[in-house]
Design a protein around this motif. Structure first.
Motif, PDB file in Angstrom:
ATOM      1  N   HIS A 113       2.862  -5.997   6.002  1.00  0.00           N
ATOM      2  CA  HIS A 113       3.315  -7.144   5.184  1.00  0.00           C
ATOM      3  C   HIS A 113       3.663  -8.357   5.799  1.00  0.00           C
ATOM      4  O   HIS A 113       3.401  -9.334   5.211  1.00  0.00           O
ATOM      5  CB  HIS A 113       4.319  -6.677   3.819  1.00  0.00           C
ATOM      6  CG  HIS A 113       3.546  -5.501   3.158  1.00  0.00           C
ATOM      7  ND1 HIS A 113       4.106  -5.003   1.977  1.00  0.00           N
ATOM      8  CD2 HIS A 113       2.622  -4.710   3.119  1.00  0.00           C
ATOM      9  CE1 HIS A 113       3.499  -4.159   1.423  1.00  0.00           C
ATOM     10  NE2 HIS A 113       2.554  -3.838   2.178  1.00  0.00           N
ATOM     11  N   GLU A 172       5.691  -4.646  -3.672  1.00  0.00           N
ATOM     12  CA  GLU A 172       4.306  -4.130  -3.614  1.00  0.00           C
ATOM     13  C   GLU A 172       4.431  -2.516  -3.318  1.00  0.00           C
ATOM     14  O   GLU A 172       3.723  -1.733  -4.093  1.00  0.00           O
ATOM     15  CB  GLU A 172       3.415  -4.699  -2.600  1.00  0.00           C
ATOM     16  CG  GLU A 172       2.067  -4.270  -2.835  1.00  0.00           C
ATOM     17  CD  GLU A 172       1.765  -2.822  -2.162  1.00  0.00           C
ATOM     18  OE1 GLU A 172       0.977  -2.232  -3.148  1.00  0.00           O
ATOM     19  OE2 GLU A 172       2.216  -2.703  -1.363  1.00  0.00           O
ATOM     20  N   GLU A 173       5.349  -2.278  -2.629  1.00  0.00           N
ATOM     21  CA  GLU A 173       5.440  -0.760  -2.059  1.00  0.00           C
ATOM     22  C   GLU A 173       6.024   0.014  -3.523  1.00  0.00           C
ATOM     23  O   GLU A 173       5.765   1.255  -3.419  1.00  0.00           O
ATOM     24  CB  GLU A 173       6.419  -0.762  -1.088  1.00  0.00           C
ATOM     25  CG  GLU A 173       6.113  -1.213   0.292  1.00  0.00           C
ATOM     26  CD  GLU A 173       4.561  -0.495   1.018  1.00  0.00           C
ATOM     27  OE1 GLU A 173       4.449   0.600   0.433  1.00  0.00           O
ATOM     28  OE2 GLU A 173       4.121  -1.029   1.661  1.00  0.00           O
ATOM     29  N   MET A 180       0.983  -1.180  -0.117  1.00  0.00           N
ATOM     30  CA  MET A 180       0.016   0.075   0.063  1.00  0.00           C
ATOM     31  C   MET A 180       0.832   1.259  -0.003  1.00  0.00           C
ATOM     32  O   MET A 180       2.096   1.298   0.663  1.00  0.00           O
ATOM     33  CB  MET A 180      -0.845   0.089   1.350  1.00  0.00           C
ATOM     34  CG  MET A 180      -1.862   0.995   1.235  1.00  0.00           C
ATOM     35  SD  MET A 180      -3.206   0.732   2.513  1.00  0.00           S
ATOM     36  CE  MET A 180      -4.426  -0.539   2.321  1.00  0.00           C
ATOM     37  N   HIS A 239      -5.391  -6.662   3.259  1.00  0.00           N
ATOM     38  CA  HIS A 239      -4.549  -5.598   3.824  1.00  0.00           C
ATOM     39  C   HIS A 239      -4.826  -5.060   5.111  1.00  0.00           C
ATOM     40  O   HIS A 239      -5.946  -4.876   5.461  1.00  0.00           O
ATOM     41  CB  HIS A 239      -4.300  -4.411   2.853  1.00  0.00           C
ATOM     42  CG  HIS A 239      -3.225  -3.578   2.990  1.00  0.00           C
ATOM     43  ND1 HIS A 239      -2.738  -3.121   4.082  1.00  0.00           N
ATOM     44  CD2 HIS A 239      -2.027  -3.644   2.274  1.00  0.00           C
ATOM     45  CE1 HIS A 239      -1.643  -2.653   3.752  1.00  0.00           C
ATOM     46  NE2 HIS A 239      -1.155  -2.818   2.538  1.00  0.00           N
ATOM     47  N   ASP A 253       1.980 -10.004   0.260  1.00  0.00           N
ATOM     48  CA  ASP A 253       3.160  -9.295  -0.045  1.00  0.00           C
ATOM     49  C   ASP A 253       4.340  -9.282   0.747  1.00  0.00           C
ATOM     50  O   ASP A 253       4.071  -9.376   1.967  1.00  0.00           O
ATOM     51  CB  ASP A 253       2.787  -7.950  -0.571  1.00  0.00           C
ATOM     52  CG  ASP A 253       1.606  -7.208   0.275  1.00  0.00           C
ATOM     53  OD1 ASP A 253       1.463  -7.669   1.442  1.00  0.00           O
ATOM     54  OD2 ASP A 253       1.258  -6.098   0.057  1.00  0.00           O
ATOM     55  N   CYS A 266       3.741  -1.469   6.799  1.00  0.00           N
ATOM     56  CA  CYS A 266       2.487  -1.523   6.241  1.00  0.00           C
ATOM     57  C   CYS A 266       1.778  -2.913   6.372  1.00  0.00           C
ATOM     58  O   CYS A 266       0.907  -3.363   5.796  1.00  0.00           O
ATOM     59  CB  CYS A 266       2.945  -1.305   4.781  1.00  0.00           C
ATOM     60  SG  CYS A 266       1.504  -0.824   3.602  1.00  0.00           S
TER      61      CYS A 266
END
Ligand SMILES: [Zn+2]
Length: 414
Positions: free
Chosen positions: A133, A166-167, A1, A193, A106, A131
């Motif tokens: 993950h 993903e970032e 994200m 998420h 992720d 985040c």
């Protein structure tokens, strides 16, 4: 994200009552998986803390990927590594006929120099899992543990996709380019998420969940008054936005358009360029915004001012949930965790994005938001915030919920 807003999500502000989790699931496979998950929680929490202490940036998730692959091999999964960079894909075939259903997690962490307010703090200077993950990846391992335990009665197959980068919003497309579904092509893909909802709850959106990003580049060339044309065009593009940057820090209904104009670049004689990023969650809002951009560009065209537009949709894909999968998933979560665990989301946060939507372009998919905040303990799981803390009990809830969701899809013929 990516790109967190400085303020909390509005949807987490009306903080939710702790859900009732005691409802016993009737499905014998879900019951069996729940007891396996319960027994595995100490090991899963240790796994998550190890990831948390050793966070790795996008594209450099070698240790994390190796730990995941090792665990999945032990559980009997067929494992493919190095997919689209550091990605890991793992397949567990059941013993009964059925479809292939996927879960995506992720792997990467985020740059942060702020101190990590947990006893198992990051040991890598300047990098932290803020985040969540590490939680997503551990939910993936929890699902692997649960499904491996019921393999002898499992219909179809479970495919686990552990995505790198993903970032940077590049990992999903890199995995797709590397034939991520070579082991088996799923009929559905799910993800979670972490979000600042109360632990024990999952946020559900039927449709847009996270905005995608479009890139616009308009080139003006000629011997006419390019600066006047540029100013008029910038004005017109700003007016396409339906919310202000200040409003974008909160949450809004999903039909918004947010326009970010880039600062002017170095100018050359007879040449100007205007670049903008548009954050858009809804398909109809995207189509309308694109038409408006192209019309605005045509309006500043005149003798001596030639205009060309490059409009790239979904440079970052965003997340739009498949409505049927979401409805069925919501029901499975309610059966597994209790109806109070389901939090309907009618708004989105324009500043957040995600590249899970790249998988959803290929396979119907749904992402659920996993509540990790704990009001009583003062823990707030706001992605990318310096003080991000996730309640690890969310691994249990995420594992239980997604085990029920995946199994529900595995049992369906359509
Ligand atoms: Zn994230």
């Amino acid at each position: 994200m990516r790109r967190p807003p400085p303020s909390l999500y509005a949807f987490c502000l009306p903080l939710l009552a702790a859900p009732v989790l005691a409802q016993a699931p009737a499905d014998p496979l879900v019951t069996r998986m729940a007891s396996v998950l319960e027994a595995s929680m100490p090991e899963l929490i240790a796994f998550r803390r190890d990831l948390h202490q050793h966070p790795e940036l996008s594209g450099a998730e070698t240790r994390t990927a190796a730990r995941v692959a090792e665990r999945l091999r032990v559980l009997g999964f067929e494992v493919r590594t190095g997919v689209g960079g550091q990605g890991v894909v793992a397949l567990l075939r059941g013993t009964r006929p059925g479809p292939v259903v996927a879960f995506r997690a992720d792997l990467d962490a985020v740059r942060s120099d702020e101190p990590d307010p947990v006893p198992f703090a990051s040991l890598t200077p300047g990098v932290r899992h803020i985040c969540g993950h590490d939680i997503h990846t551990t939910v993936g391992v929890a699902l692997a543990t649960a499904f491996a335990a019921v393999r002898s009665a499992l219909p179809g197959a479970v495919l686990l996709v552990f995505q790198p980068a993903e970032e940077r919003a590049t990992g999903a497309r890199a995995m797709l380019a590397d034939d991520v579904f070579s082991l088996a092509r799923p009929v559905a893909i799910y993800a979670v998420h972490t979000a600042p909802l109360e632990v024990g709850t999952l946020g559900v959106a039927h449709g847009p969940l996270l905005a995608g990003r479009d890139r616009v580049s308009v080139t003006l060339e000629g011997e006419g008054d390019l600066d006047a044309a540029l100013a008029a065009l910038a004005d017109a593009l700003r007016r396409i936005g339906t919310i202000t940057p200040a409003e974008a820090r909160g949450t809004v209904p999903p039909d918004f358009v947010l326009v970010d104009l880039a600062p002017p670049q170095a100018e050359a004689a007879g040449h100007r360029e205007l670049m903008a990023t548009l954050s858009i969650a809804s398909r109809t809002a995207r189509a309308a915004a694109r038409r408006q951009v192209e019309a605005a560009a045509r309006r500043v065209e005149r003798p001596g001012v030639r205009v060309s537009v490059s409009y790239r949709e979904r440079v970052i894909a965003g997340v739009t949930n498949d409505s049927l999968l979401t409805s069925r998933g919501e029901q499975a979560i309610a059966r597994s965790l209790g109806a109070a665990a389901v939090v309907p989301l009618g708004v989105v946060s324009p500043r957040f994005s995600e590249d899970f939507g790249s998988f959803q372009e290929i396979v119907p998919g749904a992402m659920f938001l996993l509540g990790v905040s704990n009001r009583e303990r003062g823990w707030v799981g706001m992605p990318h915030s310096a003080g991000y803390v996730a309640d690890e009990a969310a691994i249990r809830h995420g594992g239980l919920a997604l085990a029920a969701v995946l199994l529900d899809r595995l049992r369906r013929a359509d």
